[in-house]
Design a protein around this motif. Structure first.
Motif, PDB file in Angstrom:
ATOM      1  N   VAL A  66       0.937  -1.184  -0.084  1.00 23.67           N
ATOM      2  CA  VAL A  66      -0.029   0.023   0.091  1.00 23.67           C
ATOM      3  C   VAL A  66       0.954   1.286  -0.158  1.00 23.67           C
ATOM      4  O   VAL A  66       1.853   1.477   0.794  1.00 23.67           O
ATOM      5  CB  VAL A  66      -1.016   0.038   1.361  1.00 23.67           C
ATOM      6  CG1 VAL A  66      -1.662   1.317   1.241  1.00 23.67           C
ATOM      7  CG2 VAL A  66      -1.855  -1.135   1.356  1.00 23.67           C
ATOM      8  N   VAL A  67       0.655   1.965  -1.098  1.00 23.55           N
ATOM      9  CA  VAL A  67       1.426   3.386  -1.070  1.00 23.55           C
ATOM     10  C   VAL A  67       0.497   4.425  -0.464  1.00 23.55           C
ATOM     11  O   VAL A  67      -0.442   4.763  -1.264  1.00 23.55           O
ATOM     12  CB  VAL A  67       2.106   3.664  -2.354  1.00 23.55           C
ATOM     13  CG1 VAL A  67       2.852   4.985  -2.558  1.00 23.55           C
ATOM     14  CG2 VAL A  67       2.874   2.513  -2.935  1.00 23.55           C
ATOM     15  N   ASP A  68       0.927   5.006   0.660  1.00 24.33           N
ATOM     16  CA  ASP A  68      -0.013   5.870   1.448  1.00 24.33           C
ATOM     17  C   ASP A  68       0.492   7.289   0.884  1.00 24.33           C
ATOM     18  O   ASP A  68       1.637   7.948   1.194  1.00 24.33           O
ATOM     19  CB  ASP A  68       0.235   5.993   2.780  1.00 24.33           C
ATOM     20  CG  ASP A  68      -0.510   7.093   3.761  1.00 24.33           C
ATOM     21  OD1 ASP A  68      -1.271   7.641   2.911  1.00 24.33           O
ATOM     22  OD2 ASP A  68      -0.350   6.821   5.014  1.00 24.33           O
ATOM     23  N   LEU A  69      -0.281   8.081  -0.019  1.00 24.95           N
ATOM     24  CA  LEU A  69      -0.064   9.299  -0.453  1.00 24.95           C
ATOM     25  C   LEU A  69      -0.790  10.470   0.327  1.00 24.95           C
ATOM     26  O   LEU A  69      -0.940  11.757  -0.248  1.00 24.95           O
ATOM     27  CB  LEU A  69      -0.470   9.315  -2.002  1.00 24.95           C
ATOM     28  CG  LEU A  69       0.203   8.415  -2.637  1.00 24.95           C
ATOM     29  CD1 LEU A  69      -0.592   8.530  -4.066  1.00 24.95           C
ATOM     30  CD2 LEU A  69       1.679   8.353  -2.863  1.00 24.95           C
ATOM     31  N   ALA A  70      -1.176  10.208   1.599  1.00 24.74           N
ATOM     32  CA  ALA A  70      -2.118  11.380   2.132  1.00 24.74           C
ATOM     33  C   ALA A  70      -1.338  12.656   2.363  1.00 24.74           C
ATOM     34  O   ALA A  70      -1.618  13.531   2.552  1.00 24.74           O
ATOM     35  CB  ALA A  70      -2.748  10.764   3.456  1.00 24.74           C
ATOM     36  N   GLY A  71       0.128  12.417   2.859  1.00 23.27           N
ATOM     37  CA  GLY A  71       0.815  13.396   3.100  1.00 23.27           C
ATOM     38  C   GLY A  71       1.623  14.095   1.949  1.00 23.27           C
ATOM     39  O   GLY A  71       2.628  14.954   2.073  1.00 23.27           O
ATOM     40  N   LEU A  72       1.390  13.880   0.478  1.00 20.51           N
ATOM     41  CA  LEU A  72       1.819  14.083  -0.313  1.00 20.51           C
ATOM     42  C   LEU A  72       1.299  15.502  -0.707  1.00 20.51           C
ATOM     43  O   LEU A  72       0.257  15.642  -0.997  1.00 20.51           O
ATOM     44  CB  LEU A  72       1.613  13.106  -1.529  1.00 20.51           C
ATOM     45  CG  LEU A  72       2.421  13.430  -2.983  1.00 20.51           C
ATOM     46  CD1 LEU A  72       4.151  13.012  -2.632  1.00 20.51           C
ATOM     47  CD2 LEU A  72       1.968  12.150  -3.943  1.00 20.51           C
ATOM     48  N   ARG A  73       2.205  16.561  -0.955  1.00 19.22           N
ATOM     49  CA  ARG A  73       1.830  17.931  -1.217  1.00 19.22           C
ATOM     50  C   ARG A  73       1.778  18.251  -2.912  1.00 19.22           C
ATOM     51  O   ARG A  73       0.943  18.872  -3.599  1.00 19.22           O
ATOM     52  CB  ARG A  73       2.806  18.967  -0.932  1.00 19.22           C
ATOM     53  CG  ARG A  73       2.678  19.067   0.846  1.00 19.22           C
ATOM     54  CD  ARG A  73       3.127  20.064   1.301  1.00 19.22           C
ATOM     55  NE  ARG A  73       4.653  20.190   1.053  1.00 19.22           N
ATOM     56  CZ  ARG A  73       5.734  19.951   1.711  1.00 19.22           C
ATOM     57  NH1 ARG A  73       5.327  19.168   2.699  1.00 19.22           N
ATOM     58  NH2 ARG A  73       6.890  19.885   1.047  1.00 19.22           N
ATOM     59  N   PHE A  74       2.706  17.541  -3.625  1.00 21.08           N
ATOM     60  CA  PHE A  74       2.871  17.617  -5.072  1.00 21.08           C
ATOM     61  C   PHE A  74       3.486  16.510  -5.604  1.00 21.08           C
ATOM     62  O   PHE A  74       4.246  15.756  -4.860  1.00 21.08           O
ATOM     63  CB  PHE A  74       4.057  18.798  -5.427  1.00 21.08           C
ATOM     64  CG  PHE A  74       4.255  18.739  -6.878  1.00 21.08           C
ATOM     65  CD1 PHE A  74       3.212  19.263  -7.717  1.00 21.08           C
ATOM     66  CD2 PHE A  74       5.563  17.998  -7.411  1.00 21.08           C
ATOM     67  CE1 PHE A  74       3.631  19.467  -8.947  1.00 21.08           C
ATOM     68  CE2 PHE A  74       5.493  18.204  -8.811  1.00 21.08           C
ATOM     69  CZ  PHE A  74       4.719  18.889  -9.646  1.00 21.08           C
ATOM     70  N   CYS A  75       2.985  15.765  -6.802  1.00 18.60           N
ATOM     71  CA  CYS A  75       3.450  14.930  -7.415  1.00 18.60           C
ATOM     72  C   CYS A  75       3.446  15.209  -8.948  1.00 18.60           C
ATOM     73  O   CYS A  75       2.539  15.158  -9.497  1.00 18.60           O
ATOM     74  CB  CYS A  75       2.745  13.531  -7.212  1.00 18.60           C
ATOM     75  SG  CYS A  75       3.410  11.977  -7.797  1.00 18.60           S
ATOM     76  N   SER A  76       4.842  14.915  -9.624  1.00 21.69           N
ATOM     77  CA  SER A  76       4.879  15.253 -10.962  1.00 21.69           C
ATOM     78  C   SER A  76       4.183  14.289 -11.879  1.00 21.69           C
ATOM     79  O   SER A  76       3.757  13.220 -11.279  1.00 21.69           O
ATOM     80  CB  SER A  76       6.198  15.334 -11.196  1.00 21.69           C
ATOM     81  OG  SER A  76       7.060  14.192 -11.251  1.00 21.69           O
ATOM     82  N   GLY A  77       4.144  14.661 -12.970  1.00 21.08           N
ATOM     83  CA  GLY A  77       3.726  13.247 -14.161  1.00 21.08           C
ATOM     84  C   GLY A  77       4.553  12.258 -13.973  1.00 21.08           C
ATOM     85  O   GLY A  77       4.000  11.042 -14.114  1.00 21.08           O
ATOM     86  N   ARG A  78       5.801  12.610 -13.940  1.00 17.93           N
ATOM     87  CA  ARG A  78       6.828  11.327 -13.892  1.00 17.93           C
ATOM     88  C   ARG A  78       6.394  10.629 -12.546  1.00 17.93           C
ATOM     89  O   ARG A  78       6.761   9.378 -12.474  1.00 17.93           O
ATOM     90  CB  ARG A  78       8.039  11.843 -13.882  1.00 17.93           C
ATOM     91  CG  ARG A  78       8.767  12.279 -15.290  1.00 17.93           C
ATOM     92  CD  ARG A  78      10.083  12.569 -15.474  1.00 17.93           C
ATOM     93  NE  ARG A  78      10.779  11.559 -14.915  1.00 17.93           N
ATOM     94  CZ  ARG A  78      12.093  11.783 -14.680  1.00 17.93           C
ATOM     95  NH1 ARG A  78      12.538  13.109 -14.469  1.00 17.93           N
ATOM     96  NH2 ARG A  78      12.922  11.048 -14.108  1.00 17.93           N
TER      97      ARG A  78
END
Length: 150
Positions: A66-78
Motif C-alpha cells: 500500500v502506498v500512502d499518499l495522504a501526506g503528498l503535497r505535489f506529484c509530477s507526471g513522472r
C-alpha cells in the motif's frame, strides 16, 4: 483484522528536506503487508528516491504493498507514472498493490491517462489494508477444498 506494526524497515529523506518515504511492515492473517508512507513532494529531484523505496518494498515480497499518499503535497507526471508502473511490476511478481490517500487531482489524472490500468485507490491506508486482507483471504485455498472427499 488483527494487524500489528512490526517494524520500520526503511526510511529515505528527499533532497533539501522536501519530504520522506517511510516503510512499515505489518503482519496480518494473510502475511506481511508493506505500507510506504510518502510525504512532501515528488518531482525531478526526489523521484529517484521514491523509485528506490518502491523497489525495496517489492524486493521484500510482501503479500500486498500500500502506498500512502495522504501526506503528498505535489506529484509530477513522472511521479504518477512511476506509481502506476510500480503497480504493473507488483502484479508481475504476484504482489498486491494499491494507493491510499490519493488526492482528487491525481486520481483524475490517473483515470484519464491509464483508465483501466490504474492501480486501485482508497480513501485512506486503513481502508486499503482492510481490502487487501479481505481480498487475499478470498484467494487463499479453503481447508475443505483441499481434502479428499470421504
Amino acid at each position: 483484522m488483527s494487524a500489528s506494526p512490526e517494524r520500520v524497515a526503511t526510511s529515505f529523506d528527499f533532497p533539501q528536506g522536501m519530504g520522506r518515504c517511510q516503510v512499515q511492515l505489518t503482519s496480518t492473517s494473510v502475511g506481511q503487508v508493506a505500507v510506504l508512507h510518502v510525504t512532501g513532494e515528488v518531482d525531478a529531484l526526489s523521484i529517484g528516491i521514491l523509485s528506490v523505496a518502491l523497489g525495496n518494498c517489492l524486493a521484500q515480497r510482501p503479500v500486498h504493498l500500500v502506498v500512502d499518499l495522504a501526506g503528498l503535497r505535489f506529484c509530477s507526471g513522472r511521479g504518477l507514472t512511476l506509481l502506476v508502473e510500480t503497480g504493473w511490476a507488483a502484479a508481475a511478481v504476484g504482489v498486491g498493490y494499491s494507493l491510499a490517500g490519493c488526492g482528487a487531482l491525481h486520481d483524475r489524472l490517473m483515470l484519464s491517462l491509464w483508465r483501466y490500468r490504474a492501480p486501485r485507490r482508497y480513501r485512506d491506508t486503513a481502508e486499503a489494508m482492510d481490502e487487501a486482507v479481505l481480498g487475499l483471504g478470498d484467494t487463499l485455498p479453503h481447508p475443505r477444498a483441499e481434502r479428499d472427499p470421504a
